[in-house]
Write an enzyme that holds these catalytic residues in place. Structure first.
Site, PDB file in Angstrom:
ATOM      1  CG  ASP A  12      49.683  12.897  -7.333  1.00 22.48           C
ATOM      2  OD1 ASP A  12      49.625  13.462  -8.440  1.00 22.48           O
ATOM      3  OD2 ASP A  12      50.608  12.121  -7.036  1.00 22.48           O
ATOM      4  CB  SER A  13      48.603   9.318  -9.978  1.00 23.60           C
ATOM      5  OG  SER A  13      49.906   9.864  -9.879  1.00 23.60           O
ATOM      6  CB  CYS A  75      47.779  14.619 -10.415  1.00 22.64           C
ATOM      7  SG  CYS A  75      48.418  13.455 -11.630  1.00 22.64           S
ATOM      8  CD  GLU A 160      54.783   6.884  -6.839  1.00 21.90           C
ATOM      9  OE1 GLU A 160      54.360   5.870  -6.274  1.00 21.90           O
ATOM     10  OE2 GLU A 160      54.244   8.012  -6.713  1.00 21.90           O
ATOM     11  CB  CYS A 194      55.582  15.927 -12.836  1.00 21.69           C
ATOM     12  SG  CYS A 194      55.237  14.373 -11.956  1.00 21.69           S
ATOM     13  CG  HIS A 196      55.688  12.009  -8.388  1.00 24.95           C
ATOM     14  ND1 HIS A 196      54.355  12.159  -8.666  1.00 24.95           N
ATOM     15  CD2 HIS A 196      55.821  10.806  -7.780  1.00 24.95           C
ATOM     16  CE1 HIS A 196      53.697  11.090  -8.254  1.00 24.95           C
ATOM     17  NE2 HIS A 196      54.555  10.254  -7.712  1.00 24.95           N
TER      18      HIS A 196
HETATM   19  N1  DGL Z   1      52.362  13.518 -10.004  1.00 25.79           N
HETATM   20  C1  DGL Z   1      51.758  13.355 -11.287  1.00 25.79           C
HETATM   21  C2  DGL Z   1      51.810  14.661 -12.062  1.00 25.79           C
HETATM   22  O1  DGL Z   1      51.860  15.734 -11.482  1.00 25.79           O
HETATM   23  C3  DGL Z   1      52.288  12.253 -12.172  1.00 25.79           C
HETATM   24  C4  DGL Z   1      52.560  10.936 -11.580  1.00 25.79           C
HETATM   25  C5  DGL Z   1      52.099   9.796 -12.452  1.00 25.79           C
HETATM   26  O2  DGL Z   1      52.647   9.581 -13.536  1.00 25.79           O
HETATM   27  O3  DGL Z   1      51.185   9.139 -11.999  1.00 25.79           O
HETATM   28  O4  DGL Z   1      51.755  14.638 -13.275  1.00 25.79           O
END
Ligand code: DGL
Length: 276
Positions: A12-13, A75, A160, A194, A196
């Site tokens: 993931d990012s 991600c 975050e 997402c 997150h």
């Molecule tokens: N967790 C990432 C997703 O599922 C997005 C986070 C980011 O913007 O880097 O899209």
């Protein structure tokens, strides 16, 4: 011929993919896993196609160099913007026997079955929403379903920065949920597209009318991976099974260890790596 065996890579990012890893390891505890968060370059959600593709490819190559044959891009943004090009253009060159899977297709395959009205809301990053990946993928499996999308650019920064449970987050949860509902009163299912967003689940659920179901991806992706490994014994054979997990970040490992517990639910130890 010798088969190279290695752990399953989960990418993931930043921290979000840990919400997926948690469900994957709960369902498939026997495998070895390596997690990589590209925290030094997060967030990906507001970046261009080229940048997300470039960063994701570098991270996929890092997993391959560590012996992974199977990588899950946990991600949505990277799945939306980079996965197809990596699968079609890069894999034949850098790893013809390797596989990279994403989180959008497994979610699209099942999301239509949750809805009675056939109106589904997708909440994701700007990158995921503007890629149109969800409407396109969902149409393949549920041609009758109407998909309504809402970009939520402030949610990842709030999460975050560990501000997601505070009152300041309420403003942006209300704002984006209202914007989604204003698009269609028939929405009865909302996908948190997402990795997150599960950390905001309670606030999102509370901001929506009670009849709307809020769906998270972790369990869906875990089941889909289980199914994939059953259907592809040749890939299953390339995955080592000692039940281990290692965690890597492209930024400070102490910060990562402090934050990761929120997403993964358990304390972890991480190592910093340099990529790019
Ligand atoms: N967790 C990432 C997703 O599922 C997005 C986070 C980011 O913007 O880097 O899209």
């Amino acid at each position: 011929m010798l088969t190279q065996k290695g752990p399953i890579g989960v990418f993931d990012s930043g921290y979000g993919g840990l919400t997926v890893l948690k469900e994957v390891t709960a369902l498939l505890p026997q495998y070895d896993y390596i997690y990589l968060g590209d925290n030094a370059r997060t967030p990906y959600g507001s970046r261009s196609f080229e940048t997300v593709y470039h960063y994701t490819l570098q991270c996929v190559e890092w997993f391959f160099a560590r012996g992974c044959s199977l990588v899950i891009v946990a991600c949505n943004t990277a799945s939306a913007k980079a996965l197809r090009t990596i699968q079609q253009k890069n894999l034949p060159v850098i790893g013809a026997n390797k596989r990279v899977l994403g989180v959008i297709r497994p979610s699209a395959e099942v999301i239509g079955s949750f809805s009675k009205t056939g109106h589904i809301g997708i909440m994701g990053t700007q990158g995921t929403v503007s890629s149109q990946s969800y409407p396109l993928e969902i149409k393949k499996f549920f041609p009758e379903v109407k998909v309504w999308q809402q970009a939520c650019p402030m949610w990842v920064p709030l999460i975050e920065n560990n501000e997601h449970l505070n009152a300041g987050a309420d403003y942006f949860v209300t704002k984006y949920t209202q914007q989604l509902l204003a698009q269609s009163a028939a929405i009865d299912t909302v996908l948190l597209a997402c990795t997150h967003y599960p950390l905001l689940f309670n606030k999102i659920k509370a901001a929506l009318p009670p009849h709307i179901q809020v769906i998270v991806q972790g369990g869906i992706v875990a089941k889909s991976l289980q199914n994939y490994l059953m259907r592809h014994p040749e890939m299953d054979e390339k995955c080592t099974k000692n039940g281990s997990k290692s965690f890597f970040t492209t930024d400070d490992s102490k910060n990562f260890e402090q934050q990761a517990g929120l997403f993964y639910g358990l304390p972890i130890q991480a190592m910093q790596v340099e990529i790019g």
